[in-house]
Design a protein around this motif. Structure first.
Motif, PDB file in Angstrom:
ATOM      1  N   LEU A 226       6.019 -10.702  12.250  1.00  0.00           N
ATOM      2  CA  LEU A 226       6.829  -9.757  13.010  1.00  0.00           C
ATOM      3  C   LEU A 226       7.684  -8.900  12.089  1.00  0.00           C
ATOM      4  N   GLN A 227       8.162  -9.503  11.001  1.00  0.00           N
ATOM      5  CA  GLN A 227       8.984  -8.740  10.067  1.00  0.00           C
ATOM      6  C   GLN A 227       8.138  -7.748   9.280  1.00  0.00           C
ATOM      7  N   LEU A 228       6.902  -8.109   8.963  1.00  0.00           N
ATOM      8  CA  LEU A 228       6.037  -7.228   8.183  1.00  0.00           C
ATOM      9  C   LEU A 228       5.288  -6.219   9.048  1.00  0.00           C
ATOM     10  N   GLY A 229       5.354  -6.349  10.353  1.00  0.00           N
ATOM     11  CA  GLY A 229       4.645  -5.444  11.243  1.00  0.00           C
ATOM     12  C   GLY A 229       5.080  -4.004  11.088  1.00  0.00           C
ATOM     13  N   GLY A 230       6.329  -3.770  10.734  1.00  0.00           N
ATOM     14  CA  GLY A 230       6.834  -2.423  10.560  1.00  0.00           C
ATOM     15  C   GLY A 230       6.269  -1.734   9.335  1.00  0.00           C
ATOM     16  N   LEU A 231       5.754  -2.505   8.378  1.00  0.00           N
ATOM     17  CA  LEU A 231       5.201  -1.904   7.165  1.00  0.00           C
ATOM     18  C   LEU A 231       3.939  -1.098   7.454  1.00  0.00           C
TER      19      LEU A 231
ATOM     20  N   SER B  60       3.399   0.693   9.976  1.00  0.00           N
ATOM     21  CA  SER B  60       3.682   1.941  10.687  1.00  0.00           C
ATOM     22  C   SER B  60       3.948   3.089   9.716  1.00  0.00           C
ATOM     23  N   GLU B  61       4.181   2.756   8.443  1.00  0.00           N
ATOM     24  CA  GLU B  61       4.414   3.780   7.433  1.00  0.00           C
ATOM     25  C   GLU B  61       3.093   4.161   6.764  1.00  0.00           C
ATOM     26  N   PRO B  62       2.987   5.388   6.261  1.00  0.00           N
ATOM     27  CA  PRO B  62       1.729   5.822   5.625  1.00  0.00           C
ATOM     28  C   PRO B  62       1.321   4.963   4.426  1.00  0.00           C
ATOM     29  N   LEU B  63       2.287   4.550   3.603  1.00  0.00           N
ATOM     30  CA  LEU B  63       1.939   3.712   2.455  1.00  0.00           C
ATOM     31  C   LEU B  63       1.464   2.330   2.894  1.00  0.00           C
ATOM     32  N   GLY B  64       2.038   1.817   3.953  1.00  0.00           N
ATOM     33  CA  GLY B  64       1.594   0.535   4.489  1.00  0.00           C
ATOM     34  C   GLY B  64       0.179   0.622   5.032  1.00  0.00           C
ATOM     35  N   GLN B  65      -0.120   1.722   5.704  1.00  0.00           N
ATOM     36  CA  GLN B  65      -1.475   1.926   6.211  1.00  0.00           C
ATOM     37  C   GLN B  65      -2.463   2.101   5.072  1.00  0.00           C
ATOM     38  N   ALA B  66      -2.060   2.808   4.023  1.00  0.00           N
ATOM     39  CA  ALA B  66      -2.934   2.988   2.860  1.00  0.00           C
ATOM     40  C   ALA B  66      -3.210   1.644   2.195  1.00  0.00           C
ATOM     41  N   LEU B  67      -2.187   0.798   2.093  1.00  0.00           N
ATOM     42  CA  LEU B  67      -2.376  -0.526   1.516  1.00  0.00           C
ATOM     43  C   LEU B  67      -3.337  -1.351   2.362  1.00  0.00           C
TER      44      LEU B  67
END
Length: 78
Positions: free
Chosen positions: A19-24, A26-33
């Motif tokens: 749940l804490q990492l779910g917000g990552l 939502s960001e473009p860098l998180g999606q790229a990762l």
């Protein structure tokens, strides 16, 4: 007694990590990762599959080549 206290305090924390990492994501860098990790998994699985496929192709080529050589000498195996 201490171990049971420790596990009861770690259990909610471990469950809350996704749940804490779910917000990552939502960001473009998180999606790229996430995309890069998915591609890495596909490449890793593909490498394993190709390693097995090359072995099968090599074995098939040796068997067919041996049967061809035997047929040149007039020995019919099939």
């Amino acid at each position: 007694m201490i171990a049971s206290d420790m596990s009861s305090t770690l259990a909610p924390t471990a469950a809350a990590v996704p749940l804490q990492l779910g917000g990552l994501l939502s960001e473009p860098l998180g999606q790229a990762l996430a995309v890069i990790v998915a591609i890495a998994v596909v490449v890793l699985v593909g490498r394993i599959a190709l390693k097995i496929a090359w072995r099968l192709v090599t074995i098939a080529a040796v068997v067919v080549g041996a049967l061809l050589l035997l047929s040149f000498f007039g020995i019919s195996v099939l």
